[in-house]
Scaffold this motif. Structure first.
Motif, PDB file in Angstrom:
ATOM      1  N   CYS A 131     -14.048   5.318   7.948  1.00  0.00           N
ATOM      2  CA  CYS A 131     -13.200   6.289   7.263  1.00  0.00           C
ATOM      3  C   CYS A 131     -12.653   5.655   5.981  1.00  0.00           C
ATOM      4  O   CYS A 131     -12.089   4.561   6.021  1.00  0.00           O
ATOM      5  N   PRO A 175      -7.829   9.805  10.516  1.00  0.00           N
ATOM      6  CA  PRO A 175      -6.495   9.194  10.551  1.00  0.00           C
ATOM      7  C   PRO A 175      -5.554   9.809   9.513  1.00  0.00           C
ATOM      8  O   PRO A 175      -5.971  10.142   8.402  1.00  0.00           O
ATOM      9  N   TRP A 188      -2.925  11.979  13.025  1.00  0.00           N
ATOM     10  CA  TRP A 188      -4.376  12.140  12.974  1.00  0.00           C
ATOM     11  C   TRP A 188      -4.716  13.622  13.096  1.00  0.00           C
ATOM     12  O   TRP A 188      -3.891  14.445  13.488  1.00  0.00           O
ATOM     13  N   TYR A 190       1.015   5.620   0.678  1.00  0.00           N
ATOM     14  CA  TYR A 190       0.443   6.868   1.187  1.00  0.00           C
ATOM     15  C   TYR A 190       1.496   7.964   1.075  1.00  0.00           C
ATOM     16  O   TYR A 190       2.696   7.689   1.130  1.00  0.00           O
ATOM     17  N   TRP A 195      -0.927   6.543  10.451  1.00  0.00           N
ATOM     18  CA  TRP A 195      -1.945   5.670  11.048  1.00  0.00           C
ATOM     19  C   TRP A 195      -2.403   4.645  10.019  1.00  0.00           C
ATOM     20  O   TRP A 195      -2.488   3.441  10.305  1.00  0.00           O
ATOM     21  N   TRP A 196      -2.697   5.112   8.800  1.00  0.00           N
ATOM     22  CA  TRP A 196      -3.148   4.183   7.756  1.00  0.00           C
ATOM     23  C   TRP A 196      -2.087   3.139   7.456  1.00  0.00           C
ATOM     24  O   TRP A 196      -2.401   1.972   7.191  1.00  0.00           O
ATOM     25  N   PRO A 230      -4.374  -0.135   9.263  1.00  0.00           N
ATOM     26  CA  PRO A 230      -5.473   0.246   8.368  1.00  0.00           C
ATOM     27  C   PRO A 230      -6.854  -0.154   8.877  1.00  0.00           C
ATOM     28  O   PRO A 230      -7.821   0.576   8.655  1.00  0.00           O
ATOM     29  N   ALA A 265      -7.743   2.371  11.384  1.00  0.00           N
ATOM     30  CA  ALA A 265      -8.009   3.657  10.741  1.00  0.00           C
ATOM     31  C   ALA A 265      -9.422   3.700  10.173  1.00  0.00           C
ATOM     32  O   ALA A 265     -10.105   4.724  10.269  1.00  0.00           O
ATOM     33  N   ARG A 266      -9.871   2.605   9.591  1.00  0.00           N
ATOM     34  CA  ARG A 266     -11.228   2.576   9.061  1.00  0.00           C
ATOM     35  C   ARG A 266     -12.261   2.740  10.181  1.00  0.00           C
ATOM     36  O   ARG A 266     -13.322   3.334   9.978  1.00  0.00           O
ATOM     37  N   ARG A 305       0.840  -1.191   0.000  1.00  0.00           N
ATOM     38  CA  ARG A 305       0.000   0.000   0.000  1.00  0.00           C
ATOM     39  C   ARG A 305       0.879   1.248   0.000  1.00  0.00           C
ATOM     40  O   ARG A 305       2.023   1.209   0.444  1.00  0.00           O
ATOM     41  N   ASP A 328     -10.156   4.852   2.916  1.00  0.00           N
ATOM     42  CA  ASP A 328      -8.715   4.901   2.664  1.00  0.00           C
ATOM     43  C   ASP A 328      -8.442   6.048   1.692  1.00  0.00           C
ATOM     44  O   ASP A 328      -9.020   6.105   0.604  1.00  0.00           O
ATOM     45  N   GLU A 387      -7.508   4.633  -1.739  1.00  0.00           N
ATOM     46  CA  GLU A 387      -8.281   3.415  -1.972  1.00  0.00           C
ATOM     47  C   GLU A 387      -8.082   2.875  -3.377  1.00  0.00           C
ATOM     48  O   GLU A 387      -7.951   1.664  -3.587  1.00  0.00           O
TER      49      GLU A 387
END
Length: 343
Positions: free
Chosen positions: A149, A122, A93, A78, A126-127, A131, A134-135, A76, A151, A154
């Motif tokens: 929440c 988040p 956050w 970010y 945090w993600w 994860p 975070a959701r 993943r 992603d 996503e």
């Protein structure tokens, strides 16, 4: 080639119709020429669980490395671009205290208490670490969630490994020293506490992990890449906790090698003439850099070289022509760089 003719012979009056404008984004992770010393630095960062701090001139490829690694490893991805307004916890956050206060007036009139987690957003770290948490905005597992929440990445992450992540913290030097200092503990321990909900966030285990294997996997589970343009000196405490690598300015041979990798993704077939053009533009770039040194202005970067090459290939421009001189001033030497030319 005339002004309104594009490769393939089709003519257009609208620049938006030109197919070559739809070129791959250099930050999409599809192309990156990685020298062996940089590859080694990445492996060290993964082996030690330390952040990788990239130094080098603007346009040298610092920001492009993280998405490339994430794509190659199917992790993943970010990113957070730091600005002068970035606050210490923005990467962990954020909390909407204004909306919480407004909602509290309504809920308290009904004898209810607002759910503080509803106002938590988040951040990228945090993600990366947790994860699933975070959701849920940090709520415990098993609690019904009515406002999950999404992603922030996503579209990219939906098909990638859920238990591994790469995070790019771009231009960390723009932030106040409080920002990198506040990241020392989360980056070192891979955990932090959300003050408003008093919930500790830590690296989530994937299914099947047990005992020592989980600890071993956790060290290489995430890669945090920091970049700096050296606008501000970074705290020594942060430097001690990072694997530091300096990206050098690319020479002519490396520029051509990078161009060949990028040209493979451009529309149309790459020909020997294209390769000769890449070398010619690289040679001209060396001259422009020499001139920039004399004038005391910033040297053009690899990113600007690729822009110039793409323009030459698409518009039929060749070094040494009047159009090349215009292109040099538009792409290689920006107007703000030319201030040094004035008496």
């Amino acid at each position: 080639m005339t002004d309104n003719q594009i490769p393939g012979g089709r003519r257009t009056e609208d620049p938006a119709d030109v197919e070559w404008l739809d070129t791959p984004d250099r930050s999409d992770g599809r192309v990156y020429v990685m020298p062996e010393d940089l590859r080694f630095a990445v492996h060290v960062a993964l082996a030690t669980g330390r952040p990788l701090l990239l130094r080098g001139m603007p346009g040298s490829g610092k920001s492009s490395l993280a998405p490339y690694i994430a794509k190659q490893m199917d992790w993943r991805y970010y990113e957070h671009v730091v600005t002068y307004r970035t606050q210490p916890r923005d990467l962990l956050w954020s909390f909407d205290s204004v909306r919480r206060l407004a909602d509290a007036q309504v809920t308290m009139s009904r004898g209810e208490t607002p759910d503080d987690a509803s106002y938590v957003e988040p951040g990228v770290l945090w993600w990366a670490l947790a994860p699933r948490s975070a959701r849920r905005r940090g709520r415990p597992e098993g609690v019904e969630i009515t406002d999950p929440c999404p992603d922030p990445s996503e579209e990219i992450n939906s098909t990638r490994r859920p238990d591994r992540a790469v995070v790019l913290i771009d231009e960390i030097d723009k932030a106040d020293p409080d920002v990198p200092n506040s990241l020392l503990v989360p980056l070192g321990s891979h955990r932090f506490t959300v003050a408003e909900t008093n919930r500790e966030i830590r690296t989530e285990r994937s299914e099947g992990e047990e005992g020592g294997r989980a600890d071993e996997a956790r060290r290489a589970r995430h890669l945090v890449v920091l970049t700096t343009n050296e606008e501000r000196e970074l705290p020594q405490a942060l430097l001690r906790r990072c694997v530091v690598h300096v990206l050098p300015e690319h020479d002519r041979a490396m520029l051509v090698r990078i161009a060949e990798e990028h040209m493979a993704l451009w529309p149309g077939e790459v020909t020997d003439a294209d390769r000769e053009l890449a070398d010619a533009v690289a040679g001209e770039l060396m001259k422009v850099r020499h001139h920039a040194d004399k004038q005391g202005v910033r040297r053009p970067s690899t990113a600007e070289y690729l822009d110039a090459l793409l323009a030459c290939r698409s518009l039929g421009i060749r070094p040494g022509t009047p159009q090349w001189q215009l292109l040099t001033r538009n792409v290689l030497i920006k107007p703000q760089q030319m201030a040094g030319d004035r008496p």
